[in-house]
Design a protein around this motif. Sequence first.
Motif, PDB file in Angstrom:
ATOM      1  N   LEU A 305       0.827  -1.207   0.000  1.00 40.05           N
ATOM      2  CA  LEU A 305       0.000   0.000   0.000  1.00 40.05           C
ATOM      3  C   LEU A 305       0.865   1.263   0.000  1.00 40.05           C
ATOM      4  O   LEU A 305       0.655   2.182  -0.811  1.00 40.05           O
ATOM      5  N   LEU A 306       1.849   1.322   0.890  1.00 36.24           N
ATOM      6  CA  LEU A 306       2.721   2.499   0.949  1.00 36.24           C
ATOM      7  C   LEU A 306       3.541   2.648  -0.332  1.00 36.24           C
ATOM      8  O   LEU A 306       3.774   3.769  -0.806  1.00 36.24           O
ATOM      9  N   GLY A 307       3.972   1.520  -0.906  1.00 36.80           N
ATOM     10  CA  GLY A 307       4.759   1.596  -2.139  1.00 36.80           C
ATOM     11  C   GLY A 307       3.963   2.142  -3.302  1.00 36.80           C
ATOM     12  O   GLY A 307       4.452   2.995  -4.056  1.00 36.80           O
ATOM     13  N   LEU A 308       2.741   1.684  -3.474  1.00 37.14           N
ATOM     14  CA  LEU A 308       1.906   2.188  -4.574  1.00 37.14           C
ATOM     15  C   LEU A 308       1.546   3.658  -4.362  1.00 37.14           C
ATOM     16  O   LEU A 308       1.479   4.429  -5.327  1.00 37.14           O
ATOM     17  N   ALA A 310       3.483   5.813  -2.816  1.00 43.44           N
ATOM     18  CA  ALA A 310       4.715   6.550  -3.118  1.00 43.44           C
ATOM     19  C   ALA A 310       4.906   6.711  -4.618  1.00 43.44           C
ATOM     20  O   ALA A 310       5.280   7.782  -5.102  1.00 43.44           O
ATOM     21  N   VAL A 311       4.643   5.652  -5.381  1.00 44.40           N
ATOM     22  CA  VAL A 311       4.765   5.742  -6.842  1.00 44.40           C
ATOM     23  C   VAL A 311       3.762   6.747  -7.407  1.00 44.40           C
ATOM     24  O   VAL A 311       4.056   7.459  -8.360  1.00 44.40           O
ATOM     25  N   ARG A 312       2.590   6.808  -6.789  1.00 48.30           N
ATOM     26  CA  ARG A 312       1.543   7.693  -7.302  1.00 48.30           C
ATOM     27  C   ARG A 312       1.816   9.161  -6.978  1.00 48.30           C
ATOM     28  O   ARG A 312       1.665  10.038  -7.823  1.00 48.30           O
ATOM     29  N   PHE A 313       2.246   9.451  -5.740  1.00 47.28           N
ATOM     30  CA  PHE A 313       2.317  10.841  -5.300  1.00 47.28           C
ATOM     31  C   PHE A 313       3.743  11.402  -5.247  1.00 47.28           C
ATOM     32  O   PHE A 313       3.910  12.626  -5.329  1.00 47.28           O
ATOM     33  N   VAL A 314       4.766  10.587  -5.080  1.00 51.16           N
ATOM     34  CA  VAL A 314       6.150  11.103  -5.067  1.00 51.16           C
ATOM     35  C   VAL A 314       7.008  10.272  -6.014  1.00 51.16           C
ATOM     36  O   VAL A 314       8.012   9.680  -5.597  1.00 51.16           O
ATOM     37  N   PRO A 315       6.646  10.201  -7.287  1.00 52.82           N
ATOM     38  CA  PRO A 315       7.404   9.347  -8.212  1.00 52.82           C
ATOM     39  C   PRO A 315       8.850   9.784  -8.372  1.00 52.82           C
ATOM     40  O   PRO A 315       9.730   8.956  -8.575  1.00 52.82           O
ATOM     41  N   ARG A 316       9.112  11.106  -8.301  1.00 52.01           N
ATOM     42  CA  ARG A 316      10.486  11.570  -8.473  1.00 52.01           C
ATOM     43  C   ARG A 316      11.382  11.103  -7.337  1.00 52.01           C
ATOM     44  O   ARG A 316      12.561  10.806  -7.542  1.00 52.01           O
ATOM     45  N   VAL A 317      10.826  11.047  -6.135  1.00 52.58           N
ATOM     46  CA  VAL A 317      11.616  10.551  -5.001  1.00 52.58           C
ATOM     47  C   VAL A 317      11.946   9.072  -5.190  1.00 52.58           C
ATOM     48  O   VAL A 317      13.070   8.626  -4.959  1.00 52.58           O
ATOM     49  N   MET A 424       7.156  -1.873  -8.388  1.00 50.22           N
ATOM     50  CA  MET A 424       7.010  -1.779  -6.939  1.00 50.22           C
ATOM     51  C   MET A 424       6.331  -3.018  -6.384  1.00 50.22           C
ATOM     52  O   MET A 424       6.743  -3.553  -5.343  1.00 50.22           O
ATOM     53  N   THR A 425       5.303  -3.511  -7.065  1.00 52.59           N
ATOM     54  CA  THR A 425       4.597  -4.706  -6.580  1.00 52.59           C
ATOM     55  C   THR A 425       5.528  -5.917  -6.540  1.00 52.59           C
ATOM     56  O   THR A 425       5.589  -6.648  -5.541  1.00 52.59           O
TER      57      THR A 425
END
Length: 478
Positions: A305-308, A310-317, A424-425
């Motif tokens: 859940l946290l990984g998806l 992160a990919v959605r909202f902070v992809p650059r990080v 990520m998954t």
Amino acid sequence: MSKIARPLWFNLAFIAALVVTLAFGSARPVQAAVMDPDGVIEAGEVVDDDVFLSGDAVRMDGTVKGMLVASGNTITINGTVNGDVFAFGNRVVVSEEAVVDGNLFGGAASVEVHGKVGGSVAVGSATLAVGEGAAIARNLYYGGYALEAAPNSTVGRSVYSAAYQTKLAGDVAMNVGIAAAAVELTGKVGGDAVVDLGDSKAGDPAPQMGPYFAYPGAPQLPPALQPGLRMGPKAEIGGKLTYTSGLPAAGVESAAQGGVVYRTPVPNQKEPAAPVNAPRTGANFFNAFLRWLLGVVRNLLTLLLLGLLAVRFVPRVVTGSEEQTQAKPGHAAGYGLLTWLVGYVGAGLAVLAILAVGIFFAVVTLGALSRTVFGIGFSSLAVAFALFTLLVSYGSKLVVAYLVGNWVMGKLAPLASGRPYWAMTAGVVIYVLLRAIPFLGWVIGAAATLVGLGALVLVYQNWRKQRLSPVPVTAQAV
């Protein structure tokens, strides 16, 4: 087949096999998938692609020439699936008419397999019923409360089960590995059989499982078997039977053509004695396994859940951290260790500083400002420490998981390379699998923490340098 010395090791091996199969067995080039909103594919309907079905009552009566992912309260598969099937719900049924060419992965309260599966079956559920006439071409992996394989069912390779009770009345072409409190073998096993009953033995009372499944829509549990190992009159084991139990089982020698090896549980692996009124061994074993399994699943769902997100909202990080890890893994690990030490040691020093300042103001102003210092200081420190702990516990692991997942997808499914959600998954699944291994998992977790945390620090440093660097001024013509 490897000998199984203790229930925990077998449970870990089972979960490892399940997640490895899930992570790698279904890797394939990614295509545009079909999202069916009504959750039903009618008879005669053919879908030449991957299909995602969801709804309260999901039904697949047609043909899917690809992967099928289904989620709902009840899931019924009556048609043909040329690829793998992922089914998650309350009740999953693969009927007699169903044909699954690939693997079947199920997570539900109850799962029933009555048709034909061309690959392996990997299921986590309260109950799994393999019906009469069902045919599984490869392996069967199960973790839960009760597994029952009916007569005339077939498994083309091996069966691995970790449950409270296991009943095998069908045919297994190769080996059987079972960790359970109660086991009944009445069918045929072509190879070796390894059964680990732990401390369970004939005569122990069966556990009362009602409280665990007392909720709306709960599965109908089969009658609880008495702990112990039992062989039916027609049971056959082509190889050797090796079993571990508190007491030797009666009448098992005639079933094993390769002989019988009886073992007692290793004393130092026994759990502390339970109170007088506590449930006996069968329930204790199942409770311990259930707690361990829930911990693994909880870790998987949390990181996923946290990984998806992160990919959605902070992809650059995420992508920037991956680049830093690839470019300077040793550098990142060093920064991570330094950041970890500074963070936790700094938190302790901050507590002392807040206390010193608060006491100083309490003495100078007779307490007028001390409450403000303590309130603001400790509140700010709590927020900062919570964010730091979140990065250490989860953010660092997600960085490494994304790196590993992206690399694996590039090797196994080149068309999926560069797709951040898939990467990520896959990475999270692989990390949770490795993290569940005793001792080695701790080493992997520590390494992921240091490398991932250091990569996040390097990303922040690069961002800060770019932000503070002067913007070049373009000369204008006069």
